[in-house]
Write a protein that holds these residues in place. Sequence first.
Motif: not given
Length: 172
Positions: A1-9, A154-156
């Motif tokens: 999930m953090q891979t996808e969130l890093n792409k959003v960032i 936690q993810q937020s």
Amino acid sequence: MQTELNKVIAAVGDFYAHEGFLFEKDIGERAITHRFAVHLERQFQGWSIDCNYDRLGERTLHLPHGTIISTDDHLGKSIYPDVVVHQREIPNNLLAIEIRKASNHTPLEHDQHKLKALTDPHVWFAYWIGVLLVLDQRGVTMSEVYVSGLVDEQQSRWFATRLEDVGLGRAR
């Protein structure tokens, strides 16, 4: 999930590097959403990136009756996610993003309820991840990550901290 969130960032960073004019001229949220989607598309090769996409295959997205968000209209306010990352033909729903300007005075709860519904695993078109971004001229003023129909605290926190670390936001 953090891979996808890093792409959003990364997309948020590209967006702010190239789209400051939109905030200087107080351009509307739909234009901001579109320009953000352009930058997001560069991060998700092999995926379709769409704004206000209301389908899963041939079916129109509708929430169950009785939900807080009206879904029986075509005004672009109900179950039309601002930006989605998905595969249209399979169908495969990865990411739904709601974007708001910090100056928007409509209730935040509308976008929050929409993301809860869009990520609810009991709904037939669920997205794996939902992200809420509240933007102003300097960066992200608020963000939330949704998983399985709920805010993932936690993810937020991780996401907000990462935004702050790269100079794009404030930690929750």
